[in-house]
Enzyme design. Structure first.
Site, PDB file in Angstrom:
ATOM      1  N   ASP A  13     -12.058 -17.451   8.407  1.00  0.00           N
ATOM      2  CA  ASP A  13     -10.726 -16.977   8.034  1.00  0.00           C
ATOM      3  C   ASP A  13      -9.940 -16.726   9.313  1.00  0.00           C
ATOM      4  O   ASP A  13     -10.101 -15.699   9.959  1.00  0.00           O
ATOM      5  CB  ASP A  13     -10.876 -15.710   7.186  1.00  0.00           C
ATOM      6  CG  ASP A  13      -9.533 -15.105   6.796  1.00  0.00           C
ATOM      7  OD1 ASP A  13      -8.494 -15.525   7.352  1.00  0.00           O
ATOM      8  OD2 ASP A  13      -9.534 -14.191   5.953  1.00  0.00           O
ATOM      9  N   TYR A  65       0.826  -1.214   0.000  1.00  0.00           N
ATOM     10  CA  TYR A  65       0.000   0.000   0.000  1.00  0.00           C
ATOM     11  C   TYR A  65       0.855   1.257   0.000  1.00  0.00           C
ATOM     12  O   TYR A  65       0.717   2.108   0.861  1.00  0.00           O
ATOM     13  CB  TYR A  65      -0.947   0.000   1.210  1.00  0.00           C
ATOM     14  CG  TYR A  65      -1.750  -1.261   1.286  1.00  0.00           C
ATOM     15  CD1 TYR A  65      -2.826  -1.466   0.436  1.00  0.00           C
ATOM     16  CD2 TYR A  65      -1.399  -2.270   2.168  1.00  0.00           C
ATOM     17  CE1 TYR A  65      -3.540  -2.649   0.474  1.00  0.00           C
ATOM     18  CE2 TYR A  65      -2.110  -3.469   2.205  1.00  0.00           C
ATOM     19  CZ  TYR A  65      -3.177  -3.639   1.355  1.00  0.00           C
ATOM     20  OH  TYR A  65      -3.873  -4.807   1.390  1.00  0.00           O
ATOM     21  N   LYS A  97      -0.345 -16.752   7.888  1.00  0.00           N
ATOM     22  CA  LYS A  97       0.458 -15.884   8.753  1.00  0.00           C
ATOM     23  C   LYS A  97       1.358 -16.639   9.749  1.00  0.00           C
ATOM     24  O   LYS A  97       2.455 -17.004   9.397  1.00  0.00           O
ATOM     25  CB  LYS A  97      -0.452 -14.867   9.428  1.00  0.00           C
ATOM     26  CG  LYS A  97      -0.963 -13.841   8.397  1.00  0.00           C
ATOM     27  CD  LYS A  97      -1.447 -12.553   8.993  1.00  0.00           C
ATOM     28  CE  LYS A  97      -1.524 -11.455   7.950  1.00  0.00           C
ATOM     29  NZ  LYS A  97      -2.862 -11.157   7.456  1.00  0.00           N
ATOM     30  N   TYR A 111     -11.608  -8.211   6.533  1.00  0.00           N
ATOM     31  CA  TYR A 111     -10.484  -8.176   5.585  1.00  0.00           C
ATOM     32  C   TYR A 111     -10.123  -9.619   5.252  1.00  0.00           C
ATOM     33  O   TYR A 111      -9.923 -10.434   6.153  1.00  0.00           O
ATOM     34  CB  TYR A 111      -9.266  -7.453   6.171  1.00  0.00           C
ATOM     35  CG  TYR A 111      -8.081  -7.515   5.229  1.00  0.00           C
ATOM     36  CD1 TYR A 111      -7.978  -6.628   4.162  1.00  0.00           C
ATOM     37  CD2 TYR A 111      -7.107  -8.507   5.367  1.00  0.00           C
ATOM     38  CE1 TYR A 111      -6.919  -6.716   3.259  1.00  0.00           C
ATOM     39  CE2 TYR A 111      -6.051  -8.599   4.475  1.00  0.00           C
ATOM     40  CZ  TYR A 111      -5.964  -7.709   3.429  1.00  0.00           C
ATOM     41  OH  TYR A 111      -4.930  -7.799   2.534  1.00  0.00           O
TER      42      TYR A 111
END
Ligand SMILES: *Cc1c(COP(=O)(O)O)cnc(C)c1O
Length: 425
Positions: free
Chosen positions: A245, A16, A274, A144
């Protein structure tokens, strides 16, 4: 000699980031335990665990040895038609650790891809059941789920991640963000909104996708187990699969090994990523229940249509096996509980600042939400000056340190946040 920050600012994209107006970046030379060591010799206490991942800290001898041993045997082989011990052992570990109905594993190369695979599983499942019309997805606000196209369509556009792509993304269904009352019960209005959507659209909905208990990058918000229990029972009532998720929450971060355990629900499909490799390498996994996995094959053609080149990379699987062993041998529950208590004690005073909107803590996650978005150009160098690595986004200044952090090191992180908050007000 290459001038790292200068060349980087002109030529290298960061997450980003803009190459027109780059934010400062800090070259890291090495990392050890909970410290990042910069090229200029400064040492920073790491408050981010490299985005939820480095739960054991950096440069861990056990994890290093796992990679080195595997490297000496083979770095990679294709997974089409071949298999190997690191992948099969990891599959067994994940199946043993997660809820009983989850029995099949797909190894993906990143979190976003594991969510893509979960979506494919759900669509293929209904297709094979003779319901090709069930193609849409349902999610909640503030979520997200990744940066690829199918996952972008599940991120709340209001959180500002992917607004400009709205025109090309499939229109998925968004229920109100989970809300809970003070007594920990699911808030009637938010669950009512979800129920309405299901009532009207269940015939076209393949799956509901959400993050259990902790909503991460979409706003760092927490919600109560009762809400998730209601979600599970509504999905059952309306014949919609439930995809959880756990890419951010998995492996202890929220206080239980997996956040869904707090609601005593079982997903049909589960995404992990992760912290799976202890932050060493990119690896993710999508687990499916036997019902989903066999259901995909129900029409006799059901081949799961996905197969990344680096699927189940042996180095990544080996370090994941070592990371899980290390976690389970460690007193991680006590560590996470101690981090939670210290975060609560040391971040709560920030509430008194006029610059602060909210302070919240859950497991090894501490969030200070400001009233205004932070000026990252100023705040990032300030944190580095204070000897800590904390990476705010939007109006959120938050901590999710490695579980092995010591109280005095965690105190430096919370102290730095206190200082920055004071300077803002
Ligand atoms: C980070 C994250 C993803 C995406 O994972 P990547 O490895 O960055 O693709 C998906 N879902 C959640 C909840 C995440 O935190």
């Amino acid at each position: 000699m290459i001038d790292l920050p200068a060349y980087d600012a002109e030529h290298v994209w960061h997450p980003y980031s803009s190459l027109i107006d780059p934010t400062p970046t800090f070259p890291v030379a090495s990392a050890q335990g909970v410290y990042l060591e910069l090229e200029d010799g400064r040492r920073l206490v790491d408050g981010m665990a490299s985005w939820w991942a480095a739960i054991h800290g950096y440069n861990h001898p056990r994890l290093n040895a796992a990679v080195q041993q595997q490297l000496a045997a083979m770095a990679h082989v294709m997974f089409g038609g071949l298999t190997h011990r690191p992948a099969v052992e990891l599959a067994k570990k994940l199946i043993d650790l997660t809820a009983e109905p989850l029995q099949q594993v797909f190894f993906a190369d990143s979190g976003s891809v594991s969510v893509e695979v979960a979506i494919k599983m759900a669509l293929q499942f209904w297709f094979a059941q003779g319901h090709p019309e069930k193609q849409r997805l349902l999610t909640v606000r503030n979520g997200y789920h990744g940066d690829t196209f199918a996952t972008m369509a599940l991120c709340d556009s209001a959180s500002g991640f992917h607004g400009m792509f709205e025109g090309v993304l499939p229109k998925q269904l968004f229920a109100p963000a989970p809300k809970c009352s003070a007594d920990g019960q699911a808030d009637g209005t938010s669950i009512g909104g979800l129920e309405n959507l299901l009532e009207r659209h269940h015939g076209e909905v393949a799956a509901m996708v959400l993050e259990p208990i902790v909503q991460g990058a979409g706003g760092m918000r927490f919600y109560c187990p009762a809400y998730l229990r209601r979600v599970r029972s509504l999905c059952d009532t309306y014949r919609v699969l439930l995809i959880l998720d756990e890419i951010a929450t998995g492996f202890g971060r929220s206080g239980t090994l997996f956040a869904y355990e707090q609601a005593e629900v079982v997903p049909d499909i589960l995404c992990l990523g992760k912290a799976l490799t202890g932050g060493y390498m990119s690896l993710a996994a999508t687990l499916a229940s036997e019902k989903v996995a066999t259901g995909i094959g129900a029409d006799g053609r059901g081949v799961l249509m996905h197969g990344p080149t680096f699927m189940a990379n042996p180095l990544a699987c080996s370090v994941a096996n070592a990371s899980i062993e290390l976690l389970l041998e460690s007193p991680w529950q006590q560590r996470v509980a101690a981090i939670e208590a210290q975060l609560r004690e040391e971040l709560t005073p920030c509430r008194r600042s006029p610059a602060v909107h909210d302070v919240r803590v859950k497991g090894a996650i501490g969030v200070v939400q400001l009233k205004q978005p932070v000026d990252i150009h100023r705040m990032q160098p300030r944190f580095v000056e204070l000897g800590v690595w904390i990476r705010p986004f939007g109006n959120l200044v938050y901590l999710m340190p490695p579980f092995v952090i010591r109280p005095e090191e965690l105190g430096r992180l919370t102290g730095a946040i206190g200082t920055v908050v004071r300077e803002l007000s």
